[in-house]
Motif scaffolding. Sequence first.
Motif, mmCIF file in Angstrom:
data_model
loop_
_atom_site.group_PDB
_atom_site.id
_atom_site.type_symbol
_atom_site.label_atom_id
_atom_site.label_comp_id
_atom_site.label_asym_id
_atom_site.label_seq_id
_atom_site.Cartn_x
_atom_site.Cartn_y
_atom_site.Cartn_z
ATOM 1 N N GLU A 258 0.954 -1.114 0.081
ATOM 2 C CA GLU A 258 0.173 -0.060 0.090
ATOM 3 C C GLU A 258 0.693 1.272 -0.034
ATOM 4 N N ILE A 259 1.999 1.210 0.804
ATOM 5 C CA ILE A 259 2.850 2.315 0.765
ATOM 6 C C ILE A 259 3.390 2.696 -0.423
ATOM 7 N N TRP A 260 3.883 1.858 -1.233
ATOM 8 C CA TRP A 260 4.533 1.753 -2.345
ATOM 9 C C TRP A 260 3.661 2.209 -3.462
ATOM 10 N N MET A 261 2.395 1.713 -3.451
ATOM 11 C CA MET A 261 1.118 2.311 -4.490
ATOM 12 C C MET A 261 0.946 3.652 -4.080
ATOM 13 N N ASN A 262 0.987 4.024 -3.019
ATOM 14 C CA ASN A 262 0.479 5.596 -2.804
ATOM 15 C C ASN A 262 1.631 6.544 -3.196
ATOM 16 N N ASN A 263 2.808 5.935 -2.954
ATOM 17 C CA ASN A 263 4.106 6.681 -3.212
ATOM 18 C C ASN A 263 4.489 6.950 -4.561
ATOM 19 N N ASN A 264 3.901 6.061 -5.538
ATOM 20 C CA ASN A 264 3.867 6.090 -6.933
ATOM 21 C C ASN A 264 2.423 6.199 -7.726
ATOM 22 N N LYS A 265 1.681 6.777 -6.891
ATOM 23 C CA LYS A 265 0.251 6.783 -7.612
ATOM 24 C C LYS A 265 0.155 7.552 -8.758
ATOM 25 N N LYS A 266 1.113 8.713 -8.672
ATOM 26 C CA LYS A 266 1.310 9.727 -9.651
ATOM 27 C C LYS A 266 1.848 9.209 -11.092
ATOM 28 N N ALA A 267 2.748 8.335 -10.891
ATOM 29 C CA ALA A 267 3.410 7.902 -12.081
ATOM 30 C C ALA A 267 2.600 6.848 -12.825
ATOM 31 N N LEU A 268 1.720 6.340 -11.916
ATOM 32 C CA LEU A 268 0.601 5.331 -12.534
ATOM 33 C C LEU A 268 -0.665 5.848 -13.079
ATOM 34 N N GLY A 269 -0.707 7.200 -12.950
ATOM 35 C CA GLY A 269 -1.666 7.752 -13.496
ATOM 36 C C GLY A 269 -3.061 8.015 -12.420
ATOM 37 N N ALA A 270 -2.775 7.848 -11.371
ATOM 38 C CA ALA A 270 -3.784 8.076 -10.482
ATOM 39 C C ALA A 270 -3.707 9.638 -9.820
#
Length: 392
Positions: A258-270
């Motif tokens: 979850e921490i990784w997803m939130n740290n990288n959400k902008k790069a993933l388009g979120a």
Amino acid sequence: MGLQRGHGCGPGSVVALHSFTKVELLEGLLSYAGYEEIKPEGATDAGMFYTYFPRLGETLETPKPDSPVVIWMNGGPGSSSQIGSWTEIGPVECVNGTDGKQALKPREPVTGVGLSFTVPNNLTVNSTITAGKHFVQFFTQLFEGSLAPLKSNPLYIVGESFGGHYAPYFTWLLARQGVRISGMMIVDGWSYPEVQSQYYAAFLRSWGVAAGATVDRVLGQQANVALTIRQGNLEAASGLFDEVTGDNYPGEGRDPFEIWMNNNKKALGAPDFANFSSGNEIIYNAFKQDIPRSYADYVAEVAGQMPVLVINGQLDYIVNTEGVINELELKGLIDGQGGPWRLDGQMAGRVYKGKLTLAVVNLAGHTVPEYQPGPARDAIRHLLSNSSDWDN
């Protein structure tokens, strides 16, 4: 769950619907992520998030016409399909490096979806039937818009765990609307609760996990599950099921993924307001009336229209193999004898054939690809190639 509602979207938030972000995860490895609009009742705005991984060596703009498109949905209900994308079947996985930081590592490619929102943000779905309406809206928008180049490619629908509700019902819905679907797969799927719930004691006894008073207690609990379902008290049956499996919802802890997803959400388009969590307890509780419902008739109907593969972990307790075998036998979908499944000369499991195929994966628990990625990949290969030769 691919239809998970996100958190934290307030009035005035702006999301680019019907668009995607192109991301190079690693050198030469592309992904696409974006939102498609759906229209839940009571919502002024809603977007369903997806992640698409093209076949290695291809791009969304230039796909080969025979490249399969696999739509993967995790279960829960309330679990994000990004779990499957990044920890089970996607082309990369999030791992801890030697420096203690998390990094990406290549894997074999399939697809995943997740990370969605509604305005207002307290709306949620509470049944597979309602989720199906949203899924059809999402699917139609996606393949008329962002993924239009893939519209004519072979399409496969996959559901894991509670996705044993989603996959057969959503596939049935799409097929009724004339969508060409090449096959369906269910992974450790919860499709016929009244039958599947009756084999927990047998599992514990056969594997030597428990005996005596413990097995007797579980026998009583599972009998109560079936009785309560037959009586129509479905919410109570969900609670009893949680007791017999110990599957009380873990909530929304901040695990490393979850921490990784939130740290990288902008790069993933979120967008910034999207707060990713692996699971949503509100949705799980909202589905209490739906969790014990059977979707086995949809499995049977879909199996009469296209190739269907069911894979199950030999050591899965929550959706145990004995329950799945008996469920499929009861519906007349498999021959209960089964035969060996060999992969590179080694026993990978056992295969049962009939109107559909059941592949039991040796030494795998719930979420087969996480435990046995090689056999899971081989099973998916059989579905995509429509191969019936499992003894190799």
